[in-house]
Design an enzyme around this catalytic site. Structure first.
Site, PDB file in Angstrom:
ATOM      1  N   ARG A 133       2.529  -7.902   1.500  1.00 14.78           N
ATOM      2  CA  ARG A 133       3.169  -6.735   0.885  1.00 14.78           C
ATOM      3  C   ARG A 133       3.671  -5.820   1.986  1.00 14.78           C
ATOM      4  O   ARG A 133       2.910  -5.436   2.868  1.00 14.78           O
ATOM      5  CB  ARG A 133       2.187  -5.963  -0.012  1.00 14.78           C
ATOM      6  CG  ARG A 133       2.906  -5.038  -1.019  1.00 14.78           C
ATOM      7  CD  ARG A 133       1.934  -4.152  -1.798  1.00 14.78           C
ATOM      8  NE  ARG A 133       1.347  -3.181  -0.913  1.00 14.78           N
ATOM      9  CZ  ARG A 133       0.052  -2.821  -0.933  1.00 14.78           C
ATOM     10  NH1 ARG A 133      -0.781  -3.360  -1.796  1.00 14.78           N
ATOM     11  NH2 ARG A 133      -0.396  -1.928  -0.085  1.00 14.78           N
ATOM     12  N   GLU A 151       3.692   0.072   6.593  1.00 23.71           N
ATOM     13  CA  GLU A 151       2.896  -1.005   7.199  1.00 23.71           C
ATOM     14  C   GLU A 151       3.226  -2.323   6.500  1.00 23.71           C
ATOM     15  O   GLU A 151       3.819  -2.341   5.419  1.00 23.71           O
ATOM     16  CB  GLU A 151       1.393  -0.730   7.106  1.00 23.71           C
ATOM     17  CG  GLU A 151       0.859  -0.754   5.688  1.00 23.71           C
ATOM     18  CD  GLU A 151      -0.640  -1.075   5.602  1.00 23.71           C
ATOM     19  OE1 GLU A 151      -1.219  -1.614   6.550  1.00 23.71           O
ATOM     20  OE2 GLU A 151      -1.216  -0.800   4.536  1.00 23.71           O
ATOM     21  N   ASN A 153       1.241  -5.692   5.119  1.00 24.84           N
ATOM     22  CA  ASN A 153      -0.092  -6.215   4.800  1.00 24.84           C
ATOM     23  C   ASN A 153      -0.075  -7.731   4.767  1.00 24.84           C
ATOM     24  O   ASN A 153       0.749  -8.327   4.071  1.00 24.84           O
ATOM     25  CB  ASN A 153      -0.528  -5.716   3.420  1.00 24.84           C
ATOM     26  CG  ASN A 153      -0.612  -4.201   3.373  1.00 24.84           C
ATOM     27  OD1 ASN A 153      -1.568  -3.606   3.852  1.00 24.84           O
ATOM     28  ND2 ASN A 153       0.413  -3.560   2.814  1.00 24.84           N
ATOM     29  N   SER A 158      -3.195  -5.811  -2.386  1.00 25.13           N
ATOM     30  CA  SER A 158      -3.689  -5.648  -3.752  1.00 25.13           C
ATOM     31  C   SER A 158      -2.673  -4.982  -4.680  1.00 25.13           C
ATOM     32  O   SER A 158      -1.569  -4.632  -4.271  1.00 25.13           O
ATOM     33  CB  SER A 158      -4.996  -4.867  -3.727  1.00 25.13           C
ATOM     34  OG  SER A 158      -4.823  -3.684  -3.000  1.00 25.13           O
ATOM     35  N   LYS A 332      -1.657  -3.299  13.117  1.00 20.76           N
ATOM     36  CA  LYS A 332      -0.659  -2.247  13.342  1.00 20.76           C
ATOM     37  C   LYS A 332      -0.029  -2.388  14.733  1.00 20.76           C
ATOM     38  O   LYS A 332       1.105  -1.979  14.964  1.00 20.76           O
ATOM     39  CB  LYS A 332      -1.309  -0.876  13.180  1.00 20.76           C
ATOM     40  CG  LYS A 332      -1.222  -0.339  11.753  1.00 20.76           C
ATOM     41  CD  LYS A 332      -2.383  -0.611  10.887  1.00 20.76           C
ATOM     42  CE  LYS A 332      -2.197  -0.056   9.476  1.00 20.76           C
ATOM     43  NZ  LYS A 332      -3.222  -0.542   8.561  1.00 20.76           N
ATOM     44  N   LYS A 396      -3.151   5.411  14.086  1.00 18.74           N
ATOM     45  CA  LYS A 396      -3.811   4.366  13.292  1.00 18.74           C
ATOM     46  C   LYS A 396      -4.584   3.393  14.170  1.00 18.74           C
ATOM     47  O   LYS A 396      -4.055   2.891  15.146  1.00 18.74           O
ATOM     48  CB  LYS A 396      -2.759   3.556  12.507  1.00 18.74           C
ATOM     49  CG  LYS A 396      -1.854   4.382  11.623  1.00 18.74           C
ATOM     50  CD  LYS A 396      -0.936   3.475  10.802  1.00 18.74           C
ATOM     51  CE  LYS A 396       0.020   4.291   9.968  1.00 18.74           C
ATOM     52  NZ  LYS A 396       0.879   3.431   9.135  1.00 18.74           N
ATOM     53  N   GLU A 400      -7.551  -2.053   7.869  1.00 18.09           N
ATOM     54  CA  GLU A 400      -6.897  -2.141   6.563  1.00 18.09           C
ATOM     55  C   GLU A 400      -7.766  -1.460   5.521  1.00 18.09           C
ATOM     56  O   GLU A 400      -8.961  -1.304   5.715  1.00 18.09           O
ATOM     57  CB  GLU A 400      -6.749  -3.614   6.155  1.00 18.09           C
ATOM     58  CG  GLU A 400      -5.869  -4.439   7.063  1.00 18.09           C
ATOM     59  CD  GLU A 400      -4.475  -3.878   7.167  1.00 18.09           C
ATOM     60  OE1 GLU A 400      -3.969  -3.384   6.154  1.00 18.09           O
ATOM     61  OE2 GLU A 400      -3.900  -3.922   8.269  1.00 18.09           O
ATOM     62  N   GLY A 401      -7.138  -1.088   4.399  1.00 18.29           N
ATOM     63  CA  GLY A 401      -7.931  -0.694   3.236  1.00 18.29           C
ATOM     64  C   GLY A 401      -8.029   0.797   2.997  1.00 18.29           C
ATOM     65  O   GLY A 401      -8.666   1.231   2.052  1.00 18.29           O
ATOM     66  N   ARG A 482       3.267   3.249  -5.606  1.00 20.65           N
ATOM     67  CA  ARG A 482       2.060   4.078  -5.564  1.00 20.65           C
ATOM     68  C   ARG A 482       2.478   5.501  -5.292  1.00 20.65           C
ATOM     69  O   ARG A 482       3.339   5.755  -4.447  1.00 20.65           O
ATOM     70  CB  ARG A 482       1.143   3.633  -4.435  1.00 20.65           C
ATOM     71  CG  ARG A 482       0.077   2.696  -4.865  1.00 20.65           C
ATOM     72  CD  ARG A 482      -0.778   2.296  -3.694  1.00 20.65           C
ATOM     73  NE  ARG A 482       0.026   1.940  -2.527  1.00 20.65           N
ATOM     74  CZ  ARG A 482      -0.470   1.618  -1.352  1.00 20.65           C
ATOM     75  NH1 ARG A 482      -1.768   1.641  -1.164  1.00 20.65           N
ATOM     76  NH2 ARG A 482       0.314   1.292  -0.353  1.00 20.65           N
TER      77      ARG A 482
HETATM   78  P1  ADP Z   1      -3.970   1.147   5.470  1.00 19.09           P
HETATM   79  O1  ADP Z   1      -3.932  -0.173   6.166  1.00 19.09           O
HETATM   80  O2  ADP Z   1      -5.287   1.814   5.561  1.00 19.09           O
HETATM   81  O3  ADP Z   1      -3.421   1.051   4.066  1.00 19.09           O
HETATM   82  P2  ADP Z   1      -1.515   2.582   6.115  1.00 19.09           P
HETATM   83  O4  ADP Z   1      -0.782   2.374   7.375  1.00 19.09           O
HETATM   84  O5  ADP Z   1      -0.896   1.988   4.904  1.00 19.09           O
HETATM   85  O6  ADP Z   1      -3.010   2.092   6.332  1.00 19.09           O
HETATM   86  O7  ADP Z   1      -1.717   4.138   5.895  1.00 19.09           O
HETATM   87  C1  ADP Z   1      -2.409   4.656   4.767  1.00 19.09           C
HETATM   88  C2  ADP Z   1      -1.567   5.692   4.061  1.00 19.09           C
HETATM   89  O8  ADP Z   1      -1.225   6.747   4.960  1.00 19.09           O
HETATM   90  C3  ADP Z   1      -0.234   5.183   3.538  1.00 19.09           C
HETATM   91  O9  ADP Z   1      -0.369   4.603   2.270  1.00 19.09           O
HETATM   92  C4  ADP Z   1       0.608   6.447   3.528  1.00 19.09           C
HETATM   93  O10 ADP Z   1       0.349   7.228   2.378  1.00 19.09           O
HETATM   94  C5  ADP Z   1       0.085   7.211   4.737  1.00 19.09           C
HETATM   95  N1  ADP Z   1       0.931   6.900   5.920  1.00 19.09           N
HETATM   96  C6  ADP Z   1       0.728   5.921   6.827  1.00 19.09           C
HETATM   97  N2  ADP Z   1       1.709   5.907   7.760  1.00 19.09           N
HETATM   98  C7  ADP Z   1       2.562   6.899   7.436  1.00 19.09           C
HETATM   99  C8  ADP Z   1       3.775   7.397   8.015  1.00 19.09           C
HETATM  100  N3  ADP Z   1       4.285   6.873   9.124  1.00 19.09           N
HETATM  101  N4  ADP Z   1       4.382   8.442   7.396  1.00 19.09           N
HETATM  102  C9  ADP Z   1       3.846   9.001   6.282  1.00 19.09           C
HETATM  103  N5  ADP Z   1       2.721   8.573   5.689  1.00 19.09           N
HETATM  104  C10 ADP Z   1       2.071   7.527   6.254  1.00 19.09           C
HETATM  105 MG    MG Z   2      -1.523   0.770   3.381  1.00 19.30          MG
END
Ligand code: ADP
Ligand code: MG
Length: 506
Positions: A133, A151, A153, A158, A332, A396, A400-401, A482
């Site tokens: 995803r 990101e 996945n 999920s 990442k 970051k 994940e998660g 979402r």
């Molecule tokens: P995870 O692997 O924990 O899902 P993500 O990279 O998806 O990590 O980050 C979690 C959440 O943080 C995302 O769903 C988003 O809401 C927010 N986020 C992450 N990166 C960004 C970004 N570059 N700009 C704005 N919001 C972000």
């Molecule tokens: Mg995410």
């Protein structure tokens, strides 16, 4: 919808909102748009028979989403599938990045160690399945709207089960409820695209199941879902299972913690993974595909035997979804390396077709390493530690998660706690600030109205041969929207911050 009525409408608390909420509550339970209740809601051990379900949090209306962005995200998914299939095949590339982060990240180091052990034994399965995803937010640059990737996945992606139901819910409301509002939205005025995520993800699993072929040991074959103990998001997974079972494929669920107890490896050269029915261990299924909805984070590996369980999957002849290499492709760090100069040439190595690779490149935002030697790394260290500059970034780790990132002012604080030589296990990413949208979220029976931020995920399924590079199946597989309150930084639905939504294309 009258042409200048605001959409989505802001409803006053009252009979109209009550009616809409009640319809959503009932439809959601009737159609499996649901999760198991959190202990905090029902009390610890208050559901010993496991009979309770509650509504998944959801928006009252599908959020407006730019059509051009939605179509772009869907159109490039098969390119993304191919990119990550190619990265998964490049052990040298992944190994180099693992070395960069492993010093400050035992979990990644341990995954790599398992991969190396299995490599020494000799991998017996070349086919690899990805249920991916790719997540985006819309970035506004003047008048121009562009999706930017949050990101990618590669493990346990999920909500494909619940997101298909969410689209159906909003379609249902658009026919039955929205036309009855005080300011009615007439039927067929919202552009609500179909969403086949549950069936499309199941189709990816089915493609791998069929490619595995019949058992040469004359066992029936099956797909095994490896799950977490006490999973609350179980119905999401069940929708995929039911879709597979409709095409008569045996599917079983096994908690990761019980894998060593209920499986064996056949003592034959191919080391087939055998699943023994817990209630009747002499009845054996050969596991054609192992789908991991667990094992993506350190909490799933509380004991050394958890790592033996992961190794058993990896060393066997089952088609894993994903392999350890594919899981690591989702670091990442990989995303950062693709996006940091000389990013385009790194990307071109995996996707030589210039049109395809520039379409992917457009979706990248600025991401920096945090090493002390590269110019980009040194610049990032300055940005991350400056009290003003850091407000434009999220930092970051390789996790994940949800719930693992550090935002804005928390970045310099976190870096103070980490030895400088381990800073490189993080990446620094520019925050994407999507245009504001208004909506109302129904969460645990309560309404939350206000500004929201939407995150689009596009699913993809890909089956390939690690040895020959041949891609046997590559499909876009539906979408997830979402939505979270615009004051919230994290957006995970399971983590309790976000909610389910679907797109109304504008
Ligand atoms: P995870 O692997 O924990 O899902 P993500 O990279 O998806 O990590 O980050 C979690 C959440 O943080 C995302 O769903 C988003 O809401 C927010 N986020 C992450 N990166 C960004 C970004 N570059 N700009 C704005 N919001 C972000
Ligand atoms: Mg995410």
């Amino acid at each position: 919808m009258t042409s200048n009525a605001p959409y989505p409408p802001a409803l006053d608390a009252g009979l109209e909102t009550e009616r809409l909420s009640q319809t959503i509550k009932d439809w959601s339970i009737a159609n499996g748009l649901a999760v198991r209740p959190p202990p905090a809601l029902v009390g610890q051990n208050q559901d010993p028979e496991g009979i309770l379900a509650i509504n998944a949090p959801v928006t009252l209306f599908p959020s407006p989403f730019p059509k051009s962005c939605f179509e772009e995200a869907k159109a490039i998914q098969t390119n993304y599938n191919e990119l990550y299939a190619r990265i998964s095949q490049d052990e040298e590339f992944l190994g180099r990045l693992v070395q960069e982060v492993a010093g400050g990240d035992d979990f990644i180091a341990k995954l790599w160690e398992i991969h190396l052990k299995v490599k020494e034994e000799g991998y017996v399965q070349n086919l690899s399945l990805g249920l991916f995803r790719s997540d985006y937010m819309v970035h506004q640059d003047g008048d121009h709207l562009q999706i930017k990737q949050v990101e990618f996945n590669t493990i346990a992606s999920s909500f494909g089960g619940l997101s298909a139901q969410t689209s159906l819910l909003h379609q249902h409301l658009s026919k039955t409820e929205y036309p009855l509002l005080t300011t009615p939205i007439p039927p067929n005025t919202l552009n609500l695209p179909p969403n086949t995520s549950a069936h499309s993800l199941a189709a990816g699993l089915r493609a791998a199941y069929e490619a595995y072929g019949p058992s040469i040991l004359n066992h029936p074959t099956c797909i095994l879902f490896i799950v977490q103990d006490g999973e609350r998001n179980i119905f999401d997974q069940r929708h995929l299972e039911y879709s597979l079972q409709q095409s008569s494929i045996p599917v079983f669920r096994l908690p990761f913690s019980q894998l060593l107890t209920h499986t064996t490896l056949s003592p034959t050269p191919l080391r087939q993974l055998l699943y023994h029915l817990p209630h009747n261990p002499s009845q054996i299924f050969e596991v054609a595909v192992t789908y991991l909805r667990a094992g993506y984070g350190p909490n799933d590996y509380p004991t050394p035997s958890s790592w033996l369980a992961r190794r058993r999957i990896e060393t066997s002849n089952t088609i894993p979804c994903p392999t350890i290499l594919t899981q690591l492709a989702g670091m990442k760090k990989v995303q950062q390396v693709l996006a940091t100069p000389p990013g385009p040439s790194t990307l071109a190595k995996f996707i030589p077709d210039e049109e395809k690779s520039s379409a992917l490149w457009r979706t990248f935002t600025n991401i920096y390493p945090l090493d002390s030697s590269s110019p980009a790394g040194r610049e990032a260290r300055r940005l991350a530690t400056d009290p003003k500059e850091c407000l434009k970034y999220v930092m970051k780790p390789q996790r994940e998660g949800g719930g693992n990132n550090f935002y804005k002012g928390a970045i310099p604080e976190q870096l103070k706690k980490v030895p400088e030589e381990h800073w490189n296990s993080f990446i620094l990413m520019e925050l994407i600030t999507p245009p504001a949208v208004q909506n109302t979220i129904l969460r645990q029976g309560k309404l939350e109205q206000g500004g929201v931020i939407c995150e689009l995920g596009v699913y993809g399924t890909c089956l390939w041969d690690q040895k020959t590079g041949q891609v046997k199946h590559n499909e876009e597989a539906g979408y997830l929207l979402r939505t979270k309150g615009d004051q919230s930084e994290e957006g995970g639905v399971a983590a309790g911050f976000g909610c389910m939504d679907s797109v109304a294309l504008v």
